[in-house]
Design a protein around this motif. Sequence first.
Motif, PDB file in Angstrom:
ATOM      1  N   PRO A  19     -11.542  -7.510   7.843  1.00 49.93           N
ATOM      2  CA  PRO A  19     -12.454  -6.373   8.012  1.00 49.93           C
ATOM      3  C   PRO A  19     -11.804  -5.199   8.750  1.00 49.93           C
ATOM      4  CG  PRO A  19     -13.600  -8.417   8.460  1.00 49.93           C
ATOM      5  CD  PRO A  19     -12.139  -8.766   8.307  1.00 49.93           C
ATOM      6  N   GLY A  20     -11.731  -4.058   8.079  1.00 44.72           N
ATOM      7  CA  GLY A  20     -11.166  -2.851   8.676  1.00 44.72           C
ATOM      8  C   GLY A  20      -9.651  -2.790   8.694  1.00 44.72           C
ATOM      9  N   VAL A  21      -8.972  -3.790   8.146  1.00 47.96           N
ATOM     10  CA  VAL A  21      -7.509  -3.815   8.134  1.00 47.96           C
ATOM     11  C   VAL A  21      -7.030  -3.809   6.686  1.00 47.96           C
ATOM     12  CG1 VAL A  21      -5.435  -5.077   8.815  1.00 47.96           C
ATOM     13  CG2 VAL A  21      -7.437  -5.084  10.308  1.00 47.96           C
ATOM     14  N   TRP A  22      -6.259  -2.784   6.337  1.00 48.53           N
ATOM     15  CA  TRP A  22      -5.756  -2.605   4.980  1.00 48.53           C
ATOM     16  C   TRP A  22      -4.242  -2.651   5.013  1.00 48.53           C
ATOM     17  CZ3 TRP A  22      -9.229  -1.797   0.935  1.00 48.53           C
ATOM     18  CH2 TRP A  22     -10.561  -1.656   1.325  1.00 48.53           C
ATOM     19  N   SER A  23      -3.635  -3.156   3.939  1.00 47.61           N
ATOM     20  CA  SER A  23      -2.189  -3.347   3.948  1.00 47.61           C
ATOM     21  C   SER A  23      -1.593  -3.159   2.560  1.00 47.61           C
ATOM     22  CB  SER A  23      -1.885  -4.769   4.448  1.00 47.61           C
ATOM     23  OG  SER A  23      -0.503  -5.007   4.474  1.00 47.61           O
ATOM     24  N   ILE A  24      -0.313  -2.805   2.555  1.00 45.58           N
ATOM     25  CA  ILE A  24       0.486  -2.755   1.330  1.00 45.58           C
ATOM     26  C   ILE A  24       1.952  -2.845   1.735  1.00 45.58           C
ATOM     27  CG2 ILE A  24       0.687  -0.246   1.246  1.00 45.58           C
ATOM     28  CD1 ILE A  24       0.364  -0.564  -1.851  1.00 45.58           C
ATOM     29  N   LEU A  25       2.753  -3.448   0.901  1.00 47.20           N
ATOM     30  CA  LEU A  25       4.188  -3.543   1.131  1.00 47.20           C
ATOM     31  C   LEU A  25       4.881  -2.782   0.007  1.00 47.20           C
ATOM     32  CD1 LEU A  25       6.508  -4.744   2.777  1.00 47.20           C
ATOM     33  CD2 LEU A  25       6.413  -6.729   1.274  1.00 47.20           C
ATOM     34  N   ILE A  26       5.633  -1.749   0.381  1.00 51.19           N
ATOM     35  CA  ILE A  26       6.309  -0.899  -0.596  1.00 51.19           C
ATOM     36  C   ILE A  26       7.787  -0.827  -0.227  1.00 51.19           C
ATOM     37  CG2 ILE A  26       6.460   1.423  -1.566  1.00 51.19           C
ATOM     38  CD1 ILE A  26       3.561   1.812  -0.634  1.00 51.19           C
ATOM     39  N   PRO A  27       8.673  -1.120  -1.172  1.00 50.63           N
ATOM     40  CA  PRO A  27      10.098  -0.964  -0.868  1.00 50.63           C
ATOM     41  C   PRO A  27      10.455   0.524  -0.842  1.00 50.63           C
ATOM     42  CG  PRO A  27       9.804  -1.648  -3.148  1.00 50.63           C
ATOM     43  CD  PRO A  27       8.439  -1.635  -2.517  1.00 50.63           C
ATOM     44  N   LEU A  28      10.976   0.974   0.270  1.00 51.00           N
ATOM     45  CA  LEU A  28      11.369   2.377   0.420  1.00 51.00           C
ATOM     46  C   LEU A  28      12.861   2.471   0.697  1.00 51.00           C
ATOM     47  CD1 LEU A  28       8.503   3.716   2.720  1.00 51.00           C
ATOM     48  CD2 LEU A  28       8.770   4.110   0.269  1.00 51.00           C
ATOM     49  N   GLU A  29      13.462   3.531   0.203  1.00 50.36           N
ATOM     50  CA  GLU A  29      14.859   3.811   0.509  1.00 50.36           C
ATOM     51  C   GLU A  29      14.968   4.226   1.977  1.00 50.36           C
ATOM     52  OE1 GLU A  29      17.548   3.578  -1.529  1.00 50.36           O
ATOM     53  OE2 GLU A  29      16.194   2.686  -3.003  1.00 50.36           O
ATOM     54  N   PRO A  30      16.128   4.003   2.607  1.00 51.89           N
ATOM     55  CA  PRO A  30      16.311   4.494   3.971  1.00 51.89           C
ATOM     56  C   PRO A  30      16.087   6.003   4.029  1.00 51.89           C
ATOM     57  CG  PRO A  30      18.068   2.981   3.390  1.00 51.89           C
ATOM     58  CD  PRO A  30      17.291   3.254   2.128  1.00 51.89           C
ATOM     59  N   GLY A  31      15.484   6.441   5.117  1.00 55.68           N
ATOM     60  CA  GLY A  31      15.215   7.861   5.313  1.00 55.68           C
ATOM     61  C   GLY A  31      13.866   8.079   5.950  1.00 55.68           C
ATOM     62  N   VAL A  32      13.448   9.325   5.986  1.00 60.04           N
ATOM     63  CA  VAL A  32      12.169   9.720   6.575  1.00 60.04           C
ATOM     64  C   VAL A  32      11.193   9.986   5.433  1.00 60.04           C
ATOM     65  CG1 VAL A  32      10.993  11.441   7.988  1.00 60.04           C
ATOM     66  CG2 VAL A  32      13.301  10.689   8.595  1.00 60.04           C
ATOM     67  N   HIS A  33      10.027   9.366   5.518  1.00 62.29           N
ATOM     68  CA  HIS A  33       9.024   9.479   4.466  1.00 62.29           C
ATOM     69  C   HIS A  33       7.683   9.890   5.074  1.00 62.29           C
ATOM     70  CE1 HIS A  33      11.803   7.360   1.818  1.00 62.29           C
ATOM     71  NE2 HIS A  33      11.997   6.515   2.813  1.00 62.29           N
ATOM     72  N   ASP A  34       7.056  10.902   4.478  1.00 61.04           N
ATOM     73  CA  ASP A  34       5.718  11.323   4.888  1.00 61.04           C
ATOM     74  C   ASP A  34       4.709  10.742   3.904  1.00 61.04           C
ATOM     75  OD1 ASP A  34       6.965  12.731   6.882  1.00 61.04           O
ATOM     76  OD2 ASP A  34       6.669  14.694   5.964  1.00 61.04           O
ATOM     77  N   TYR A  35       3.499  10.459   4.390  1.00 58.74           N
ATOM     78  CA  TYR A  35       2.482   9.845   3.533  1.00 58.74           C
ATOM     79  C   TYR A  35       1.086  10.116   4.065  1.00 58.74           C
ATOM     80  CZ  TYR A  35       2.118   6.168   7.070  1.00 58.74           C
ATOM     81  OH  TYR A  35       1.918   5.479   8.248  1.00 58.74           O
ATOM     82  N   ALA A  36       0.097   9.824   3.215  1.00 64.62           N
ATOM     83  CA  ALA A  36      -1.312   9.919   3.603  1.00 64.62           C
ATOM     84  C   ALA A  36      -2.103   8.912   2.777  1.00 64.62           C
ATOM     85  CB  ALA A  36      -1.856  11.321   3.367  1.00 64.62           C
ATOM     86  N   PHE A  37      -3.216   8.485   3.322  1.00 62.11           N
ATOM     87  CA  PHE A  37      -4.136   7.616   2.598  1.00 62.11           C
ATOM     88  C   PHE A  37      -5.101   8.496   1.806  1.00 62.11           C
ATOM     89  CE2 PHE A  37      -3.411   5.046   6.584  1.00 62.11           C
ATOM     90  CZ  PHE A  37      -2.534   4.161   5.994  1.00 62.11           C
ATOM     91  N   ILE A  38      -5.431   8.078   0.598  1.00 62.16           N
ATOM     92  CA  ILE A  38      -6.420   8.777  -0.215  1.00 62.16           C
ATOM     93  C   ILE A  38      -7.665   7.894  -0.217  1.00 62.16           C
ATOM     94  CG2 ILE A  38      -6.889   9.924  -2.399  1.00 62.16           C
ATOM     95  CD1 ILE A  38      -4.214  10.722  -0.937  1.00 62.16           C
ATOM     96  N   VAL A  39      -8.708   8.359   0.465  1.00 56.76           N
ATOM     97  CA  VAL A  39      -9.928   7.572   0.629  1.00 56.76           C
ATOM     98  C   VAL A  39     -10.954   8.016  -0.413  1.00 56.76           C
ATOM     99  CG1 VAL A  39     -11.776   6.940   2.223  1.00 56.76           C
ATOM    100  CG2 VAL A  39      -9.451   7.306   3.088  1.00 56.76           C
ATOM    101  N   ASN A  40     -11.491   7.043  -1.134  1.00 55.89           N
ATOM    102  CA  ASN A  40     -12.493   7.300  -2.178  1.00 55.89           C
ATOM    103  C   ASN A  40     -12.005   8.292  -3.231  1.00 55.89           C
ATOM    104  OD1 ASN A  40     -14.334   5.520  -0.978  1.00 55.89           O
ATOM    105  ND2 ASN A  40     -15.120   7.133   0.345  1.00 55.89           N
TER     106      ASN A  40
END
Length: 75
Positions: A19-40
């Motif tokens: 409850p209230g905890v969401w997860s995903i595992l994504i292989p990323l290349e080394p470096g700096v990555h920006d992201y955001a969650f898209i809700v609904n």
Amino acid sequence: LAGSFTGWAPMYTLEQVSPGVWSILIPLEPGVHDYAFIVNGREWVADPAAPAVDDGFGGVNSRVSVLVPNRDSQL
């Protein structure tokens, strides 16, 4: 989930692991990555557990750094 690693297209769906905890595992290349969650499918939300960075449009994104493993180090 969308980010610099997807060209900002929503490509990944998180899974609720408790409850209230969401997860995903994504292989990323080394470096700096920006992201955001898209809700609904429409609301872009920064990750409250990650460093926030200006998105250039008056909002914020989240940032994660993926380091290159040190092949000489031993655990």
